[in-house]
Design a protein around this motif. Structure first.
Motif, mmCIF file in Angstrom:
data_model
loop_
_atom_site.group_PDB
_atom_site.id
_atom_site.type_symbol
_atom_site.label_atom_id
_atom_site.label_comp_id
_atom_site.label_asym_id
_atom_site.label_seq_id
_atom_site.Cartn_x
_atom_site.Cartn_y
_atom_site.Cartn_z
ATOM 1 N N LYS A 11 0.821 -1.219 0.000
ATOM 2 C CA LYS A 11 0.000 0.000 0.000
ATOM 3 C C LYS A 11 0.853 1.266 0.000
ATOM 4 N N SER A 12 2.132 1.142 -0.328
ATOM 5 C CA SER A 12 3.050 2.287 -0.268
ATOM 6 C C SER A 12 3.127 3.015 -1.606
ATOM 7 N N ALA A 13 3.456 4.299 -1.544
ATOM 8 C CA ALA A 13 3.630 5.109 -2.751
ATOM 9 C C ALA A 13 4.754 4.568 -3.649
ATOM 10 N N GLY A 16 3.336 1.688 -5.528
ATOM 11 C CA GLY A 16 2.375 2.157 -6.526
ATOM 12 C C GLY A 16 3.066 2.726 -7.754
ATOM 13 N N ILE A 45 -3.592 2.874 -5.042
ATOM 14 C CA ILE A 45 -2.499 3.083 -4.080
ATOM 15 C C ILE A 45 -2.050 4.550 -4.087
ATOM 16 N N LEU A 46 -1.807 5.087 -5.273
ATOM 17 C CA LEU A 46 -1.294 6.453 -5.367
ATOM 18 C C LEU A 46 -2.337 7.483 -4.931
ATOM 19 N N ARG A 47 -3.601 7.226 -5.236
ATOM 20 C CA ARG A 47 -4.647 8.151 -4.789
ATOM 21 C C ARG A 47 -4.674 8.241 -3.268
ATOM 22 N N SER A 48 -4.498 7.089 -2.602
ATOM 23 C CA SER A 48 -4.581 7.086 -1.140
ATOM 24 C C SER A 48 -3.264 7.490 -0.455
ATOM 25 N N THR A 49 -2.153 7.443 -1.173
ATOM 26 C CA THR A 49 -0.873 7.781 -0.533
ATOM 27 C C THR A 49 -0.374 9.175 -0.916
ATOM 28 N N VAL A 50 -0.191 9.443 -2.191
ATOM 29 C CA VAL A 50 0.365 10.733 -2.605
ATOM 30 C C VAL A 50 -0.715 11.727 -3.016
ATOM 31 N N SER A 54 -0.599 14.730 -7.294
ATOM 32 C CA SER A 54 0.787 14.354 -7.597
ATOM 33 C C SER A 54 0.970 14.004 -9.076
ATOM 34 N N TYR A 57 0.295 10.336 -9.798
ATOM 35 C CA TYR A 57 -1.119 9.993 -9.998
ATOM 36 C C TYR A 57 -1.561 10.347 -11.427
#
Length: 195
Positions: A11-13, A16, A45-50, A54, A57
């Motif tokens: 689940k990490s940027a 992703g 993943i990217l929506r929820s992390t970065v 970004s 994304y």
């Protein structure tokens, strides 16, 4: 990609981003369906992390659009292009080559859907942006930077020119626009020869 999954977690940027980059190459191997699944995972993943502001994304949205385009899913492709265009304009504005690339991609989809007026507007806007970005940045690039930049935008301009010649009868302003493009390219060459 497994190294990143183990090191940073699913689940990490970083994971992703690696999924996005890995999946972007799969269509070149004829594996677009597999790429879409990985890109959808990367998008979540990217929506929820970065977050949606970004560049990572926006890249994944662009890659989803191009994968769907390769598979002939024009409705899905256009939806991803439009989402990326809206976010890119909000996040970084219109005066950049990434925004022009997105407009260009959406124009190609609109053309396939028979929406030539809309495609013309998007192709023309993208062409104008490419010329403005080139005019602004070309002089400060190194020789290698110029070559890389031109290699990046020439395929986009070739699509625009192809569209323009195929639809010149419907748009009387096209010959003048293409002439402007030629003058712009000649100016770039002259300027780079002096540099």
């Amino acid at each position: 990609k497994e190294i990143y999954r183990k090191k940073f977690g699913e689940k990490s940027a970083p994971y992703g981003s690696v999924l996005d980059h890995y999946a972007a190459y799969l269509p070149h191997l004829g594996r677009s369906k597999e790429a879409i699944l990985l890109l959808e995972q990367a998008e979540q993943i990217l929506r929820s992390t970065v977050g949606i502001q970004s560049k990572d994304y926006l890249d994944v949205l662009r890659n989803l659009a191009t994968c769907h385009e390769r598979l002939g899913n024009t409705k899905e492709s256009l939806a991803y292009y439009q989402k990326a265009i809206k976010l890119s304009e909000k996040n970084t504005g219109r005066e950049n080559s990434f925004y022009a690339f997105l407009l260009h991609g959406a124009a190609g989809i609109e053309e396939r859907r028979g929406k030539t007026r809309r495609a013309f507007g998007q192709y023309f806007a993208a062409d104008t942006l490419y010329r403005n970005v080139t005019r602004r940045n070309f002089a400060v690039l190194s020789d290698a930077g110029r070559e890389a930049f031109l290699a990046d935008i020439h395929p986009q301009l070739d699509h625009w020119h192809s569209f323009a010649w195929r639809h010149a009868e419907s748009f009387p302003e096209i010959p003048g626009l293409l002439f402007d493009d030629q003058l712009s390219e000649k100016g770039q060459l002259l300027h780079s020869a002096r540099a």
